[in-house]
Design a protein around this motif. Structure first.
Motif, short mmCIF file in Angstrom:
data_model
loop_
_atom_site.label_atom_id
_atom_site.label_comp_id
_atom_site.label_asym_id
_atom_site.label_seq_id
_atom_site.Cartn_x
_atom_site.Cartn_y
_atom_site.Cartn_z
N VAL A 74 -5.65 2.40 4.66
CA VAL A 74 -4.94 1.31 4.64
C VAL A 74 -5.06 0.22 5.52
CG1 VAL A 74 -2.60 0.26 4.97
CG2 VAL A 74 -2.67 2.50 3.85
N LEU A 75 -5.51 0.68 6.76
CA LEU A 75 -5.85 -0.39 7.78
C LEU A 75 -7.17 -1.13 7.67
CD1 LEU A 75 -4.57 1.78 10.94
CD2 LEU A 75 -3.53 -0.28 9.82
N LYS A 76 -8.03 -0.57 6.78
CA LYS A 76 -9.19 -0.96 6.19
C LYS A 76 -9.02 -2.33 5.62
CE LYS A 76 -11.13 1.71 3.35
NZ LYS A 76 -11.86 2.82 2.30
N TYR A 77 -7.99 -2.63 4.82
CA TYR A 77 -7.79 -3.70 4.41
C TYR A 77 -6.48 -4.61 4.75
CZ TYR A 77 -10.03 -1.26 0.80
OH TYR A 77 -11.16 -0.33 0.07
N ALA A 78 -5.72 -4.06 5.76
CA ALA A 78 -4.41 -4.42 6.21
C ALA A 78 -4.52 -5.77 6.86
CB ALA A 78 -3.74 -3.43 7.25
N PHE A 121 0.85 -1.18 0.01
CA PHE A 121 -0.08 0.02 -0.01
C PHE A 121 0.74 1.37 -0.01
CE2 PHE A 121 -4.60 -1.27 0.84
CZ PHE A 121 -4.21 -2.88 0.80
N PRO A 122 1.37 1.77 -1.09
CA PRO A 122 1.88 3.01 -1.11
C PRO A 122 1.09 4.28 -0.65
CG PRO A 122 1.95 1.90 -3.23
CD PRO A 122 1.16 1.26 -2.59
N ILE A 123 1.69 5.09 0.14
CA ILE A 123 1.17 6.48 0.61
C ILE A 123 2.01 7.31 -0.35
CG2 ILE A 123 0.71 7.94 2.53
CD1 ILE A 123 0.26 5.42 4.16
N VAL A 124 1.35 8.22 -0.98
CA VAL A 124 2.34 9.37 -1.59
C VAL A 124 1.97 10.76 -0.76
CG1 VAL A 124 2.75 10.57 -3.61
CG2 VAL A 124 2.02 8.00 -3.82
N LEU A 125 2.77 11.37 -0.35
CA LEU A 125 2.76 12.61 0.44
C LEU A 125 2.74 13.77 -0.72
CD1 LEU A 125 5.00 12.36 3.50
CD2 LEU A 125 2.67 11.29 3.13
N ASN A 171 2.43 1.95 -9.02
CA ASN A 171 1.66 0.99 -9.72
C ASN A 171 2.18 -0.14 -10.27
OD1 ASN A 171 -1.36 1.01 -9.73
ND2 ASN A 171 -1.35 2.98 -10.56
N LEU A 172 3.65 0.19 -10.69
CA LEU A 172 4.11 -1.04 -11.39
C LEU A 172 4.80 -1.91 -10.33
CD1 LEU A 172 6.05 1.23 -14.02
CD2 LEU A 172 4.41 -0.30 -14.50
N LEU A 173 4.69 -1.60 -8.98
CA LEU A 173 5.24 -2.53 -8.08
C LEU A 173 4.41 -3.70 -7.94
CD1 LEU A 173 6.31 0.42 -5.49
CD2 LEU A 173 7.62 -0.51 -7.23
N ILE A 174 5.25 -5.01 -7.58
CA ILE A 174 4.59 -6.15 -7.31
C ILE A 174 3.72 -5.87 -6.04
CG2 ILE A 174 4.88 -8.41 -6.86
CD1 ILE A 174 7.81 -8.19 -8.39
N GLY A 175 2.51 -6.24 -6.31
CA GLY A 175 1.61 -6.36 -5.30
C GLY A 175 0.51 -5.07 -4.66
N THR A 176 1.09 -3.83 -5.45
CA THR A 176 0.26 -2.78 -4.97
C THR A 176 -1.17 -2.81 -5.24
OG1 THR A 176 2.09 -1.32 -5.82
CG2 THR A 176 -0.05 -0.47 -5.70
N ARG A 177 -1.95 -2.65 -4.16
CA ARG A 177 -3.24 -2.89 -4.03
C ARG A 177 -4.11 -1.29 -4.20
NH1 ARG A 177 -5.40 -6.95 -0.91
NH2 ARG A 177 -7.35 -5.75 -0.69
N GLN A 178 -3.35 -0.50 -3.51
CA GLN A 178 -4.23 0.74 -3.49
C GLN A 178 -3.18 1.82 -3.21
OE1 GLN A 178 -7.87 1.63 -0.89
NE2 GLN A 178 -6.18 2.39 0.37
N ILE A 179 -3.28 2.94 -3.72
CA ILE A 179 -2.29 4.12 -3.64
C ILE A 179 -3.11 5.30 -2.90
CG2 ILE A 179 -1.09 5.85 -4.62
CD1 ILE A 179 -0.32 3.72 -6.85
N THR A 180 -2.64 5.58 -1.66
CA THR A 180 -3.45 6.56 -1.06
C THR A 180 -2.38 7.94 -1.12
OG1 THR A 180 -4.17 5.07 0.61
CG2 THR A 180 -4.45 7.38 1.14
N VAL A 181 -3.07 8.77 -1.84
CA VAL A 181 -2.25 10.43 -1.96
C VAL A 181 -2.97 11.04 -0.65
CG1 VAL A 181 -2.08 12.09 -3.35
CG2 VAL A 181 -2.58 10.00 -4.31
N VAL A 182 -1.81 11.67 0.01
CA VAL A 182 -2.31 12.82 0.83
C VAL A 182 -2.33 13.89 0.53
CG1 VAL A 182 -1.69 13.79 3.16
CG2 VAL A 182 -1.16 11.03 2.73
N TYR A 183 -3.47 14.67 0.52
CA TYR A 183 -3.73 15.86 -0.48
C TYR A 183 -3.89 17.12 0.82
CZ TYR A 183 -8.66 15.88 -0.28
OH TYR A 183 -9.74 15.49 0.32
N GLY A 184 -3.73 18.23 0.51
CA GLY A 184 -4.14 19.45 1.29
C GLY A 184 -4.52 20.66 0.16
N HIS A 185 -3.11 21.31 0.10
CA HIS A 185 -3.31 22.33 -0.59
C HIS A 185 -3.85 22.02 -2.24
CE1 HIS A 185 -1.90 25.41 1.95
NE2 HIS A 185 -1.19 24.26 2.34
N GLY A 186 -4.68 22.92 -2.86
CA GLY A 186 -5.52 22.58 -4.07
C GLY A 186 -5.78 21.18 -4.39
N GLY A 187 -6.60 20.86 -3.20
CA GLY A 187 -7.27 19.42 -3.26
C GLY A 187 -8.11 18.90 -4.42
#
Ligand code: UD1
Ligand code: CA
Length: 464
Positions: free
Chosen positions: A95-99, A8-12, A45-61
């Motif tokens: 993430v913890l929803k599915y972890a 589960f990648p998390i992108v800041l 998305n190219l990584l083995i096993g990626t299920r969901q990518i969570t993007v943490v957004y704030g400004h200009g959401g």
């Protein structure tokens, strides 16, 4: 090696990016024609096993969400930017929803566009038995970065931020890139223990290191040899540097696939390019969107091609613009041609200088060599269109079609007023304005007959 089952990648991407001085959120600034955040999302998305990518957004959401594509994206709002640890914490519920026990979280930054999927895969794989794995790099000037603090056994003990570091720690050149991986359940536990008791009053994600060490956990590191790969763009000068590197990489791929690039520093690709063998691309060419080149295609200097499919042995001469068009083999286009959307050139067709085409089918071996406008036209094979010929396709309200048969010859400076048909083998006399069908095999002319006035004299100036 235990394989990563779910990742589960998390992108800041919540940072404001003030130093860009832009109305566009920082992570949407493009590198090689694609927003920085999209580069990072695509790599994840190219990584083995990626299920969901969570993007943490704030400004200009809103804008960031609309500007980012991905089927497996989840969004987490960080209303106030209270630090990287706080940012990750906002993403944890998604993430913890599915972890499960072995679910791995990979932290990435949305403003680091050159990160390679291979590097992220190495980082994820390196977690193995350790508690936390960190991507580091070595910098000649590490100012501003978190330093990797190791003990005598070279084991990582902590990451110390620049502002909290001692003079001695500031000498350390191995720095934290910000990319790290750990199990979801461990991150969840550590993030709850973070405190903003530091010189910046922020929740530091990097404090997870000392927390893991205190629990007896091992820290592994992966060293990224290329500092540009993990560099973030905080201002437009850095952005330009990363752009050049992205372009260098793309040119290299193209060259290694058999294309001669006159000067890789003067080719810009903002999209995807495929090419057959022995193409030649001269200087100052810009390729946009999807560009497909056959074998032996030559693109002269100063051309701009967007969403173009070009067959073998085509020569695009200098300063030609082509958009949403298909060129058959052995065509010649330009110099200074403008090939607009919906143009299809048959094999061996020739479009010369100062010719504009739009929604035009130009048949095999037909030639429009100079100074013409051909729009909304169906043209057959072996046609010759004289210099200055214009299809008058627009009456101010509607567009109409011009049909030109095979082996037609249109004399120079003619206007074809659509809707109109020029039948096979017809010849149009130069300077004609054609408003009705020109019949097959005949000469049609529509200009006043030439007359000569006998005895006419030029006016002369009166003498005073
Ligand atoms: C951070 C690291 C530092 C590392 C450096 C690499 C911490 C405490 N420090 O530094 O060790 O060397 O990155 O560049 O983690 N962001 C948010 N929300 C926040 C704060 C940041 O989304 O509240 C995002 C930013 O948009 C950016 C990334 O996190 O993409 C890093 O933030 P930035 O402020 O640049 O990192 P530093 O704290 O300088
Ligand atoms: Ca930073």
């Amino acid at each position: 090696m235990p394989t990563v089952t779910t990742l589960f990648p998390i992108v800041l991407a919540a940072g404001q990016g003030t130093r860009m001085r832009s109305a566009l959120p920082k992570v949407l600034h493009p590198v090689a024609g694609k927003p920085m955040l999209q580069h990072v999302v695509d790599a994840c998305n190219l990584l083995i096993g990626t299920r969901q990518i969570t993007v943490v957004y704030g400004h200009g959401g809103e804008q960031v969400m609309r500007g980012t594509q991905g089927e497996n994206l989840a969004w987490a709002l960080q209303e106030q930017q209270l630090g990287t640890g706080h940012a990750v914490k906002q993403a944890m519920p998604s993430v913890l929803k599915y972890a499960q026990d072995d679910t791995v979280v990979l932290i990435a930054y949305g403003d680091v566009p050159l990160i390679r999927p291979q590097t992220l895969q190495l980082l994820a794989n390196s977690l193995k038995q350790s508690a936390l794995s960190i991507l580091t790099t070595r910098l000649d000037n590490p100012t501003g970065y978190g330093r990797m603090v190791r003990n005598n056994q070279r084991q990582v003990q902590a990451i110390v931020e620049e502002k909290d570091a001692t003079d001695e720690q500031r000498l350390i050149q191995e720095v934290n890139t910000g990319f790290m991986a750990a199990r979801a359940k461990d991150f969840a536990r550590w993030l709850d223990q973070l405190s903003p008791k530091n010189s910046q009053g922020e929740y530091y994600l990097t404090d997870c290191v000392s927390l893991a060490v205190a629990e007896g956990g091992q820290i592994t590191t992966v060293l990224c040899a290329d500092p540009l790969e993990v560099e973030g763009a905080n201002n437009r000068a850095q952005l330009a540097r990363l752009e050049r590197e992205a372009q260098r990489r793309q040119s290299e791929v193209l060259m290694l696939s058999g294309v001669t690039v006159a000067d890789p520093t003067r080719l810009d690709i903002r999209g995807q390019v495929t090419a057959g063998q022995d193409c030649f691309i001269d200087v100052n060419v810009v390729l946009l969107g999807h560009v497909e080149l056959g074998a032996n295609v030559t693109i002269d200097s100063g051309c701009v091609l967007k969403n173009v499919k070009i067959a073998d042995n085509v020569h695009v001469k200098s300063h030609t613009l082509i958009e949403d068009a298909v060129l058959g083999e052995n065509c010649e286009v330009g110099p200074f041609a403008r090939i607009r959307p919906g143009t299809v050139l048959g094999a061996g067709a020739k479009v010369g200088n100062f010719v504009e085409t739009k929604k035009a089918q130009i048949g095999k071996n037909s030639k429009v060599s100079h100074l013409s406008y051909i729009g909304d036209t169906d043209m057959g094979e072996d046609v010759n269109i004289g210099a200055g010929t214009i299809t008058c396709n627009y009456d101010g309200v509607n567009k109409f079609k011009t049909i030109i048969g095979d082996r037609v010859f249109v004399g120079s400076n003619s206007q074809l007023v659509a809707p109109v048909t020029i039948e096979n083998d017809a010849t149009i006399g130069a300077g004609s304005t054609i408003t009705k069908t020109a019949p097959a095999g005949k000469l049609t002319v529509s200009r006043a007959r030439q007359i000569t006035i006998e005895g006419w004299q030029r006016p002369v100036k009166e003498k005073k």
